[in-house]
Design a protein around this motif. Structure first.
Motif, mmCIF file in Angstrom:
data_model
loop_
_atom_site.group_PDB
_atom_site.id
_atom_site.type_symbol
_atom_site.label_atom_id
_atom_site.label_comp_id
_atom_site.label_asym_id
_atom_site.label_seq_id
_atom_site.Cartn_x
_atom_site.Cartn_y
_atom_site.Cartn_z
ATOM 1 N N ASP A 104 27.919 -2.502 11.897
ATOM 2 C CA ASP A 104 28.663 -1.976 10.747
ATOM 3 C C ASP A 104 27.813 -1.296 9.679
ATOM 4 N N ASN A 105 26.492 -1.386 9.745
ATOM 5 C CA ASN A 105 25.675 -0.792 8.685
ATOM 6 C C ASN A 105 25.815 0.733 8.672
ATOM 7 N N ASP A 106 25.416 1.356 7.572
ATOM 8 C CA ASP A 106 25.580 2.814 7.434
ATOM 9 C C ASP A 106 24.287 3.583 7.695
ATOM 10 N N PHE A 107 23.335 2.931 8.383
ATOM 11 C CA PHE A 107 22.063 3.592 8.666
ATOM 12 C C PHE A 107 21.891 3.803 10.166
ATOM 13 N N LEU A 108 21.531 2.750 10.882
ATOM 14 C CA LEU A 108 21.386 2.812 12.335
ATOM 15 C C LEU A 108 22.381 1.844 12.957
ATOM 16 N N GLN A 132 0.810 -1.222 0.000
ATOM 17 C CA GLN A 132 0.000 0.000 0.000
ATOM 18 C C GLN A 132 0.846 1.276 0.000
ATOM 19 N N GLY A 133 2.164 1.115 -0.103
ATOM 20 C CA GLY A 133 3.042 2.274 -0.220
ATOM 21 C C GLY A 133 3.512 2.868 1.086
ATOM 22 N N TYR A 134 3.346 2.135 2.198
ATOM 23 C CA TYR A 134 3.806 2.616 3.490
ATOM 24 C C TYR A 134 5.136 1.966 3.851
ATOM 25 N N ARG A 135 5.776 2.516 4.874
ATOM 26 C CA ARG A 135 6.997 1.921 5.412
ATOM 27 C C ARG A 135 6.681 1.354 6.789
ATOM 28 N N PRO A 136 7.066 0.104 7.045
ATOM 29 C CA PRO A 136 6.878 -0.440 8.395
ATOM 30 C C PRO A 136 7.573 0.464 9.410
ATOM 31 N N ASP A 137 6.977 0.645 10.585
ATOM 32 C CA ASP A 137 7.596 1.494 11.596
ATOM 33 C C ASP A 137 8.136 0.650 12.752
ATOM 34 N N LYS A 138 8.608 1.318 13.786
ATOM 35 C CA LYS A 138 9.181 0.608 14.926
ATOM 36 C C LYS A 138 8.199 -0.375 15.539
ATOM 37 N N ALA A 139 6.927 0.052 15.618
ATOM 38 C CA ALA A 139 5.906 -0.803 16.227
ATOM 39 C C ALA A 139 5.685 -2.068 15.404
ATOM 40 N N THR A 140 5.720 -1.942 14.082
ATOM 41 C CA THR A 140 5.541 -3.104 13.204
ATOM 42 C C THR A 140 6.594 -4.158 13.513
ATOM 43 N N LEU A 141 7.842 -3.727 13.549
ATOM 44 C CA LEU A 141 8.954 -4.655 13.755
ATOM 45 C C LEU A 141 8.999 -5.160 15.188
ATOM 46 N N ALA A 142 8.586 -4.322 16.147
ATOM 47 C CA ALA A 142 8.540 -4.757 17.548
ATOM 48 C C ALA A 142 7.478 -5.830 17.750
ATOM 49 N N LEU A 143 6.460 -5.827 16.904
ATOM 50 C CA LEU A 143 5.433 -6.871 16.944
ATOM 51 C C LEU A 143 5.923 -8.159 16.279
ATOM 52 N N LEU A 144 6.439 -8.012 15.058
ATOM 53 C CA LEU A 144 6.710 -9.177 14.222
ATOM 54 C C LEU A 144 7.963 -9.961 14.599
ATOM 55 N N LEU A 145 9.079 -9.272 14.816
ATOM 56 C CA LEU A 145 10.335 -9.987 15.040
ATOM 57 C C LEU A 145 10.284 -10.921 16.256
ATOM 58 N N PRO A 146 9.849 -10.448 17.435
ATOM 59 C CA PRO A 146 9.762 -11.368 18.578
ATOM 60 C C PRO A 146 8.747 -12.495 18.345
ATOM 61 N N ALA A 147 7.629 -12.169 17.673
ATOM 62 C CA ALA A 147 6.595 -13.190 17.430
ATOM 63 C C ALA A 147 7.118 -14.285 16.501
ATOM 64 N N LEU A 148 7.878 -13.908 15.494
ATOM 65 C CA LEU A 148 8.454 -14.903 14.576
ATOM 66 C C LEU A 148 9.424 -15.819 15.318
ATOM 67 N N CYS A 149 10.210 -15.242 16.212
ATOM 68 C CA CYS A 149 11.145 -16.055 17.005
ATOM 69 C C CYS A 149 10.393 -16.995 17.940
ATOM 70 N N LYS A 187 16.539 -1.660 3.677
ATOM 71 C CA LYS A 187 15.545 -0.680 3.239
ATOM 72 C C LYS A 187 15.423 0.503 4.202
ATOM 73 N N ARG A 188 16.295 0.494 5.219
ATOM 74 C CA ARG A 188 16.371 1.609 6.164
ATOM 75 C C ARG A 188 15.064 1.864 6.907
ATOM 76 N N TYR A 189 14.462 0.796 7.417
ATOM 77 C CA TYR A 189 13.293 0.945 8.272
ATOM 78 C C TYR A 189 13.772 1.258 9.687
ATOM 79 N N LEU A 190 13.005 2.042 10.397
ATOM 80 C CA LEU A 190 13.351 2.338 11.788
ATOM 81 C C LEU A 190 13.038 1.139 12.664
ATOM 82 N N VAL A 191 13.972 0.792 13.523
ATOM 83 C CA VAL A 191 13.792 -0.337 14.434
ATOM 84 C C VAL A 191 14.453 0.025 15.755
ATOM 85 N N GLY A 192 13.898 -0.477 16.844
ATOM 86 C CA GLY A 192 14.448 -0.179 18.161
ATOM 87 C C GLY A 192 15.528 -1.166 18.577
ATOM 88 N N GLN A 193 16.452 -0.697 19.410
ATOM 89 C CA GLN A 193 17.521 -1.573 19.879
ATOM 90 C C GLN A 193 16.965 -2.717 20.712
#
Length: 395
Positions: free
Chosen positions: A379-383, A310-327, A345-351
């Protein structure tokens, strides 16, 4: 007059006109090749040094037109706050007191608001208190600016106190903006029932609750787990024919997701689309949350793909939901792929989210993959993040 004289006079006239035309053409050419003059706003906005920002801002303020530029005032204060130069914020805002606009309520309210955004609420209150000295009448406009200043500074008790004390003392009639600010403050301090009770008071005062009133109460109810209260407010919006917007729908989507009401969740999402309102990333995050709460990881991944589609970028909340759930679902391959996509793709993600991923990978016997994530994060050049691996800090 002799023919020669007439000729000379004619020649003189011709020469003068010709010179004027050449002079005019030269001026136009010079103007065409001269670089455009920068606006005062551009001069201030392009400066990077905080001290020079202040100096240029104060100089620019000598222009009445510049003083009318709300956006550049707001941007400058935000930049100085981000640079932790609150004394510079105070310097440029105190400078405004020498200008005649301070006798106009709109300008004074702007300065009060800016002080609030910087967390300098005592200064904001001082500007408000000094308004009568400048023959500046105080109405709901400046009163609301003061309430908001304390609200954004998270001084919620003071917002409530000011609302209770000042209107009678200063003969100010609170408007719907005043009540909305108070409602938000009460919700933020955990006094939801008091905030909801204000709906009746608003109507008793001859005012009409607006979409901001209802959205604030909706979101607070669902966030705090007061699902039934949220449903009552949603029903009241329908009853009073209050047009719901994307914030209204997102609040209820979140509430339904948290309550694992899957059928109602999907139904509301379809209603949202049918209403002509386009779902946003918060809408999809709610759908992801609902799927995860039901243990439907494939469905959750499908909703994630819809965000990008739909043309949006996943935000911190998206990744905070999905990554732990996938694990948790032991879908480590997808979690690793998603993490790499986040950086590429330079999405924002929390430490914290990334650390959870590394921890889960190690627990799941994927130490090599965990080490790879740690290296990418470093080592990445984003965050850049320093993540822990087996209780040892990787730096």
């Amino acid at each position: 007059m002799s023919s020669l004289s007439r000729l000379l006079r004619g020649s003189g006239t011709f020469n003068t006109c010709t010179i004027r035309r050449f002079s005019s053409a030269a001026s136009e050419t010079t103007a065409a090749i001269s670089p455009p003059k920068k606006s005062l706003s551009s001069i201030v906005n392009e400066e990077r040094n905080p001290k020079r920002i202040v100096d240029k801002f104060k100089t620019a303020c000598e222009s009445e037109r510049f003083r009318a530029n709300i956006a550049v005032y707001d941007r400058t204060v935000r930049r100085l706050v981000a640079a932790k130069r609150l004394h510079f914020v105070e310097e440029i805002l105190e400078e405004q007191k020498k200008y005649p606009e301070m006798s106009k309520e709109g300008f004074a309210a702007r300065i009060i608001s800016l002080y609030g955004k910087a967390g300098l609420v005592e200064n904001a209150r001082k500007v408000f208190d000094e308004m009568p000295e400048r023959n500046c009448k105080r109405t709901a406009m400046s009163f609301n600016a003061l309430l908001s200043a304390y609200g954004v500074s998270k001084r919620f008790d003071v917002v409530e106190q000011l609302f209770n004390d000042l209107p009678d003392k200063l003969s100010i009639e609170p408007d719907i903006v005043s009540y909305n600010t108070l409602i938000k403050a009460l919700c933020e301090k955990g006094s939801l029932s008091e905030a909801v009770a204000l709906l009746r008071e608003i109507e008793n005062e001859g005012l009409k609750p607006d979409i901001i009133t209802f959205n604030t109460l909706l979101l607070s109810s669902y966030l705090k787990g007061e699902f039934e209260q949220g449903e009552e407010i949603w029903a009241e919006m329908r009853e009073k024919d209050v047009a719901r917007d994307i914030r209204s729908y997102n609040a209820r989507l979140l509430g339904l997701a948290n309550e694992t009401k899957s059928e109602e969740l999907v139904s509301l999402f379809e209603e949202l689309k049918a209403s002509g309102i386009k779902p946003d990333v918060y809408s999809f995050n709610a759908m992801i949350r609902g799927s995860i709460n039901q243990g439907k990881m494939e469905e959750a991944k499908g909703w994630y793909k819809e965000i990008v589609k739909q043309g949006y970028r996943p935000d911190k909340a998206t990744l905070a939901l999905l990554l732990p759930a996938l694990c948790k679902a032991e879908d480590f391959g997808c979690a690793i792929e998603l993490c790499k996509e986040t950086f590429s793709k330079r999405y924002l993600v929390g430490q914290t989210t990334l650390q959870q991923l590394v921890d889960e990978l190690v627990k799941g016997g994927k130490r090599r993959e965990a080490e790879e994530i740690v290296e990418i994060a470093k080592d990445n050049d984003f965050l850049k993040f320093k993540l822990e691996l087996s209780s040892q800090l990787i730096s």
